[in-house]
Design a protein around this motif. Sequence first.
Motif: not given
Length: 384
Positions: A121-123, A152-156, A230-234
């Motif tokens: 996870i990058k961010n 963007v590759k994203v997860g929540v 992932l680029d971003v995990l919210i």
Amino acid sequence: MSESLKAAVTERLKQIKGPDLESDIITLGLVSDIFVSDGRVAFSITVPAERAQELEPLRQAAEKVVKEVDGIETAMVALTAERQAGAGKTPPPPPPPRPPVSAQARPAQEKAPAKPGVPGIKNIVAVASGKGGVGKSTTSANLALGLAANGVKVGVLDADIYGPSVPRLFNVSGRPEALEGRMLKPLEGHGIKVMSMGFMVEEETPMIWRGPMVISALTQMLREVAWGELDVLIVDMPPGTGDAQLTMAQQVPLAGAVIVSTPQDLALIDARKGLNMFKKVDVPVLGVIENMSYFLCPDCGSRQDIFGHGGARAEADRLKVPFLGEVPLTMKVRETSDAGMPIVISDPDGPISKIYRDIAEKVYAAINDDTGPTARAAPQIVFE
Ligand SMILES: Nc1ncnc2c1ncn2[C@@H]1O[C@H](COP(=O)(O)OP(=O)(O)OP(=O)(O)O)[C@@H](O)[C@H]1O
């Protein structure tokens, strides 16, 4: 028609006594412009800030009586804080200018080796609000979908232990499947990997037990879930600025935080607390989003600034944090969220989706500054 309804609503509000319990709220001039359209009514009531909590029944009473007016189906009533005499004229001095967000992020990242990152996870970005009900979860979901729409590759990760909304917003339910070792497979909704406190804690778990479970469940959801790359995990944080939120902000290796607020003074006061909380734990604030910024009339498309729109932008300017955008109050946002199809995917070409995608772009740019030592290759962003 709407004029006569407005008159009927005004008349009905004369039944509601103001905070002095003598005159009514219309006579006292506490009610804002009343907006009526298509069976919906929206307005705000001005109250002293320090009595806001205790005056919640007044808000509810106003909502109740106007809903009884023939022709009114739904009512949206908000309390607005009254500034102390003179307080508006002499705001506290602004804090000294701070460097732009991207530059702010560097020192925090450099001096925070104590919080190990999560492989792949990058961010990690927190979405937070000082108080509940301002639309934090709706914003988290649409922000994530906006990021995904931008390539963007994203997860929540839904960390809201008291009211997990991600299962509803992403239309997912059930238990995450156990993989090898202690790893869990995240669920997937609208093409996005999601994990929620709602999957981890039995619904019947008494609230009092939930607090202590938060940190271990959060750690597990971060480190024992097969998130992949992932680029971003919210992270959808629980509302508020208490100890639980502070501990969470400390435990998670955050690249930054986004604060959601409504334009009313009350919510802004709470948003300010949120900003301070992240400052305390050295997490850069990526910016503020004003939700329910103005009312978008569903019939005529006209815009009504019933809640004193623009407060969050002014506050962000004053506190020298970026303003990321404003999202209107519309039934469509509510209905699509409640139906598990947030607006960014149910109406991808509509104006509100564009607002969310623009916000997503700003957030991504803020965490991916490519001038510092932590520069990394950004994925391709697709503009339409
Ligand atoms: N811009 C908007 N227009 C209309 N309705 C909205 C908007 N944003 C959020 N809502 C609605 O407001 C309600 C509260 O939103 P949401 O659950 O996202 O808030 P929250 O801040 O996460 O609340 P809590 O912290 O209590 O879980 C929901 O019914 C949601 O659909």
